[in-house]
Design a protein around this motif. Structure first.
Motif, mmCIF file in Angstrom:
data_model
loop_
_atom_site.group_PDB
_atom_site.id
_atom_site.type_symbol
_atom_site.label_atom_id
_atom_site.label_comp_id
_atom_site.label_asym_id
_atom_site.label_seq_id
_atom_site.Cartn_x
_atom_site.Cartn_y
_atom_site.Cartn_z
ATOM 1 N N PHE A 69 0.818 -1.216 0.000
ATOM 2 C CA PHE A 69 0.000 0.000 0.000
ATOM 3 C C PHE A 69 0.853 1.268 0.000
ATOM 4 C CE2 PHE A 69 -3.511 -2.828 1.048
ATOM 5 C CZ PHE A 69 -4.539 -2.264 0.300
ATOM 6 N N ARG A 70 2.073 1.196 0.538
ATOM 7 C CA ARG A 70 2.972 2.349 0.434
ATOM 8 C C ARG A 70 3.284 2.616 -1.037
ATOM 9 N NH1 ARG A 70 6.951 0.499 2.988
ATOM 10 N NH2 ARG A 70 6.808 1.512 5.033
ATOM 11 N N ASN A 130 -5.996 -13.410 9.895
ATOM 12 C CA ASN A 130 -4.652 -13.321 10.457
ATOM 13 C C ASN A 130 -4.544 -12.051 11.301
ATOM 14 O OD1 ASN A 130 -1.873 -12.646 10.785
ATOM 15 N ND2 ASN A 130 -1.333 -14.024 9.101
ATOM 16 N N PRO A 131 -4.375 -12.167 12.616
ATOM 17 C CA PRO A 131 -4.347 -10.954 13.469
ATOM 18 C C PRO A 131 -3.195 -10.015 13.148
ATOM 19 C CG PRO A 131 -3.699 -12.918 14.708
ATOM 20 C CD PRO A 131 -4.248 -13.398 13.405
ATOM 21 N N PHE A 132 -2.027 -10.552 12.759
ATOM 22 C CA PHE A 132 -0.893 -9.695 12.401
ATOM 23 C C PHE A 132 -1.206 -8.907 11.134
ATOM 24 C CE2 PHE A 132 3.128 -9.085 10.065
ATOM 25 C CZ PHE A 132 3.805 -8.297 10.987
ATOM 26 N N ARG A 133 -1.797 -9.569 10.155
ATOM 27 C CA ARG A 133 -2.156 -8.900 8.903
ATOM 28 C C ARG A 133 -3.243 -7.844 9.144
ATOM 29 N NH1 ARG A 133 -0.805 -10.290 3.870
ATOM 30 N NH2 ARG A 133 -2.100 -9.742 2.080
ATOM 31 N N GLY A 141 -3.269 -0.025 10.216
ATOM 32 C CA GLY A 141 -2.359 1.086 9.954
ATOM 33 C C GLY A 141 -2.538 1.647 8.558
ATOM 34 N N VAL A 142 -2.713 0.756 7.577
ATOM 35 C CA VAL A 142 -2.925 1.190 6.189
ATOM 36 C C VAL A 142 -4.193 2.029 6.082
ATOM 37 C CG1 VAL A 142 -3.563 0.373 3.885
ATOM 38 C CG2 VAL A 142 -1.665 -0.712 5.095
ATOM 39 N N SER A 196 -2.797 4.521 14.065
ATOM 40 C CA SER A 196 -4.164 3.995 14.101
ATOM 41 C C SER A 196 -4.731 3.995 15.513
ATOM 42 C CB SER A 196 -4.208 2.580 13.519
ATOM 43 O OG SER A 196 -3.347 1.715 14.233
ATOM 44 N N GLY A 197 -3.864 4.072 16.525
ATOM 45 C CA GLY A 197 -4.310 4.138 17.911
ATOM 46 C C GLY A 197 -4.194 5.549 18.447
#
Length: 294
Positions: free
Chosen positions: A95-96, A150-153, A159-160, A214-215
């Motif tokens: 996405f970057r 997938n929690p990491f994804r 963030g994206v 994002s937080g």
């Protein structure tokens, strides 16, 4: 949109490169090992060359040549982006690259556009409908988020979405005197800068670096500020009448708006409240951040 813009009267400043050799070595290693980062860096370099091509003093043939280099880079990247993003291990890098690709033409012209307050026509061209580009990426990222287990994804996709939402909110008003663009690879990896906001301060063009979270964390870049969840609006519990179980209410409302669907009363309230809050905060933070002259 093409690259054949009216030339400004003065030469804009070129991108400032970091002198720290260890930082540059780290960046070079990161780029060398990652095809997505390499492509992003190549677009950044092509854009940077065009910054010096816009002035009247520049060679028209050189401008044409540099424009072709950027066009070739964008065509090559479009083939990469056609690959389904779920095939890439690092979705953030995907996405970057997509964002730098989407805003490349604007990035090539932005320094010329803010070299003088007189360049209003160019700024109006750049700002017109620009928020739609990031909304399209918001929609793409939301689809991946909703279909991932997938929690990491999912954390990376949060963030994206936050970064694309910040771009959308910053550009939503189509204000030709405030234009937000994604940061370069150098900005992101070395300067804690996800987004750059171009604006005027005391009749002079400035660019202010922004970190997006994002937080609720605050990790502001030098001479810039942080945009976090507090500034962008809550995703779940602030507007429970929409759907208290669904993340990213504001982002989904932008997607619905841009798709041409009508918004209901609750969605209109969410959008108006959030945009008003964000723009008020944005003007305050731009006024109090030093940024740097274009």
């Amino acid at each position: 949109m093409t690259l054949e813009y009216r030339n400004p009267a003065s030469i804009p400043a070129t991108e400032v490169h970091l002198n720290d050799e260890r930082s540059m070595a780290y960046l070079s290693r990161k780029i060398a090992k990652n095809a997505l980062l390499r492509s992003t860096s190549q677009i950044d370099s092509a854009v940077s060359r065009l910054h010096a091509t816009f002035p009247i003093e520049a060679d028209a043939d050189q401008f044409a040549s540099d424009s072709l280099v950027l066009r070739a880079q964008l065509d090559q990247v479009e083939a990469q982006l056609d690959t389904k993003p779920k095939m890439f291990i690092n979705i953030t890098d995907y996405f970057r690259l997509a964002s730098v690709h989407d805003f490349a033409v604007e990035a090539a012209a932005i320094e010329a556009a803010f070299s003088s307050t007189r360049e209003i026509e160019l700024r109006e061209t750049l700002s017109n409908g620009i928020a739609g580009k990031s909304v399209a990426r918001v929609e793409q990222a939301l689809h991946l988020y909703d279909n991932s287990l997938n929690p990491f994804r999912k954390a990376n996709l949060r963030g994206v979405i936050a970064e694309q939402l910040a771009l959308t909110l910053s550009n939503f008003s189509d204000d030709p005197n405030i234009i937000a663009l994604p940061g370069t690879v150098r900005n992101d990896l070395l300067e804690k800068t996800d987004m750059r906001i171009y604006h005027f301060k005391n009749e002079e063009g400035h660019v202010t670096p922004v970190q997006i979270k994002s937080g609720k964390a605050r990790d502001s870049p030098s001479n810039g500020f942080t945009i976090n969840k507090d500034m962008m609006g809550y995703y779940t519990d602030q507007f429970p009448e929409l759907d208290p179980k669904q993340d990213f209410q504001l982002a989904r409302t932008f997607v619905k708006l841009m798709s041409g669907e009508g918004l209901n009363e609750s969605e209109n309230t969410l959008l108006e409240t959030s945009v008003s809050h964000f723009e008020t905060e944005l003007h305050i933070r731009l006024a109090y951040s030093a940024g740097k002259k274009v």
